[in-house]
Write an enzyme that holds these catalytic residues in place. Structure first.
Site, PDB file in Angstrom:
ATOM      1  N   GLY A   1       9.406  -4.384  -8.360  1.00 57.31           N
ATOM      2  CA  GLY A   1      10.297  -2.947  -8.790  1.00 57.31           C
ATOM      3  C   GLY A   1      11.564  -3.497  -8.450  1.00 57.31           C
ATOM      4  N   GLU A   2      12.748  -2.733  -9.121  1.00 58.20           N
ATOM      5  CA  GLU A   2      13.917  -3.340  -8.828  1.00 58.20           C
ATOM      6  C   GLU A   2      14.525  -2.483  -7.704  1.00 58.20           C
ATOM      7  OE1 GLU A   2      16.031  -2.660 -12.668  1.00 58.20           O
ATOM      8  OE2 GLU A   2      14.818  -4.319 -13.668  1.00 58.20           O
TER       9      GLU A   2
ATOM     10  N   GLY B   1       0.704  -1.097   0.047  1.00 59.70           N
ATOM     11  CA  GLY B   1      -0.196   0.105   0.011  1.00 59.70           C
ATOM     12  C   GLY B   1       0.691   1.421  -0.257  1.00 59.70           C
ATOM     13  N   ASN B   2       0.029   2.313   0.407  1.00 61.11           N
ATOM     14  CA  ASN B   2       0.615   3.782   0.218  1.00 61.11           C
ATOM     15  C   ASN B   2       1.286   3.966  -1.120  1.00 61.11           C
ATOM     16  OD1 ASN B   2       1.040   6.195   1.152  1.00 61.11           O
ATOM     17  ND2 ASN B   2       3.056   5.753   1.833  1.00 61.11           N
TER      18      ASN B   2
ATOM     19  N   GLY C   1       6.176   4.587  -8.269  1.00 63.46           N
ATOM     20  CA  GLY C   1       6.782   3.487  -8.482  1.00 63.46           C
ATOM     21  C   GLY C   1       5.951   2.056  -8.622  1.00 63.46           C
ATOM     22  N   HIS C   2       4.805   1.976  -7.771  1.00 61.96           N
ATOM     23  CA  HIS C   2       3.803   0.914  -7.718  1.00 61.96           C
ATOM     24  C   HIS C   2       2.925   1.144  -9.194  1.00 61.96           C
ATOM     25  CE1 HIS C   2       3.829   1.375  -3.426  1.00 61.96           C
ATOM     26  NE2 HIS C   2       4.346   0.018  -3.683  1.00 61.96           N
TER      27      HIS C   2
ATOM     28  N   ASP D   1      14.076  -2.710  -4.573  1.00 66.98           N
ATOM     29  CA  ASP D   1      14.721  -3.849  -3.537  1.00 66.98           C
ATOM     30  C   ASP D   1      15.349  -4.964  -4.460  1.00 66.98           C
ATOM     31  OD1 ASP D   1      15.416  -5.747  -1.660  1.00 66.98           O
ATOM     32  OD2 ASP D   1      13.710  -5.416  -0.437  1.00 66.98           O
TER      33      ASP D   1
ATOM     34  N   ARG E   1       8.042   4.866   2.352  1.00 67.30           N
ATOM     35  CA  ARG E   1       8.597   5.583   3.255  1.00 67.30           C
ATOM     36  C   ARG E   1       8.988   7.193   3.205  1.00 67.30           C
ATOM     37  NH1 ARG E   1      10.422   0.202   4.200  1.00 67.30           N
ATOM     38  NH2 ARG E   1       9.881  -0.411   6.356  1.00 67.30           N
TER      39      ARG E   1
END
Ligand code: PAF
Length: 284
Positions: A149-150, A31-32, A36-37, A152, A189
């Site tokens: 996503g890349e 969430g949030n 990127g998402h 992480d 974050r």
């Protein structure tokens, strides 16, 4: 867009999609939702006929209760954003639904070695929590494609290994890091940063970018470069938690034949831990 909270409902819906020969994509999130998402969602929409986004703040991947309790939660806004992108299903299960025997003694999925190194050595049990929840989602949804996503990068490598070793019939698609105009990688974050911290946060990326440029010109000066970059970051106000230069295939130390290199780093900015990475191609 349907919001599904129960596993039974999810199973029924998935069954009807399967009967209609849909290509199902899954974008797992906590969430949030940010750009990127949304980049993952956009790609998933292009490559599938049904796009499912899961939103679940997975307690077992947090090593500190403080971090779990403070993780930003914004379900209403998230759903609005996902609706705008015509997501078909948003799956928002409860902790009890995903961990029917509780979170203290749960059955887990674990990728050895890769889960213990680098980020895994700093955040005990983190990747065990990630692979467990992702495998549960894979088992429930059985998507054809799953998007990560890349940012992480270690997570991505671990999930690919899990899919390979457990014979999941799922194609893992990765999407490059999406950055704000100043270079800061989008992260859930980021909104936890104070105004002053936010003002300098993008310098994390700029400093790594500088390191990557130097690395391209002289691959033999890694140890020195790590020292110099660490000093630069600390001068700006970051506390460097880790800074590695590795072969990007298996996250091993580089050797004479390495051509695909990755700089991976984690820094603290106040109470917030930021991660970022940059790939460097070495031409020999
Ligand atoms: O990358 C994340 O947001 C999480 O680790 C994931 C993959 C959704 C599992 O909880």
């Amino acid at each position: 867009m349907k919001i599904v909270r129960s596993i039974n409902n999810l199973k029924k819906i998935i069954k009807s999609f399967r009967n209609n020969n849909h290509v199902i994509s899954l974008v797992p999130t906590m969430g949030n939702i940010h750009e990127g998402h949304l980049a993952l969602v956009k790609k998933a929409k292009l490559m599938s006929t049904v796009c499912i986004v899961s939103i679940f703040i997975n307690p077992t991947q947090f090593d500190q209760l403080y971090d779990f309790n403070n993780y930003p939660r914004s379900i209403k806004l998230d759903c609005k954003k996902l609706m705008f992108y015509n997501v078909d299903i948003v799956f928002i299960p409860s902790v009890l639904a995903m961990y029917p025997s509780g979170i203290n003694n749960y059955t887990y999925m674990y990728v050895p070695n890769l889960s213990e190194i680098l980020e895994g050595s700093k955040r005990l049990n983190h990747y065990k929590g990630v692979t467990t929840i992702v495998s549960k989602l894979f088992n429930l949804i059985q998507p054809n494609l799953a998007f990560f996503g890349e940012k992480d990068f270690q997570q991505l490598i671990i999930i690919k290994r899990m899919v390979h070793d457990m014979y999941y019939n799922i194609k893992i698609i990765s999407v490059p890091i999406i950055r704000e105009a100043n270079g800061l990688a989008y992260s859930s974050r980021n909104i936890l940063l104070s105004k002053d911290e936010y003002k300098i946060a993008h310098k994390f990326y700029l400093t790594l970018r500088d390191m990557a440029d130097k690395l391209k010109n002289n691959i033999h000066c890694i140890v020195n470069l790590i020292k110099i970059t660490t000093n630069q970051l600390e001068k700006i106000g970051f506390t460097v938690d880790s800074l590695y230069v590795l072969d990007s295939k298996y996250l091993t130390y580089i050797n004479n034949s390495s051509t695909n290199i990755i700089i991976l780093s984690a820094v603290w900015l106040g109470k917030i831990r930021l991660i970022d990475n940059i790939k460097v191609k070495i031409f020999k």
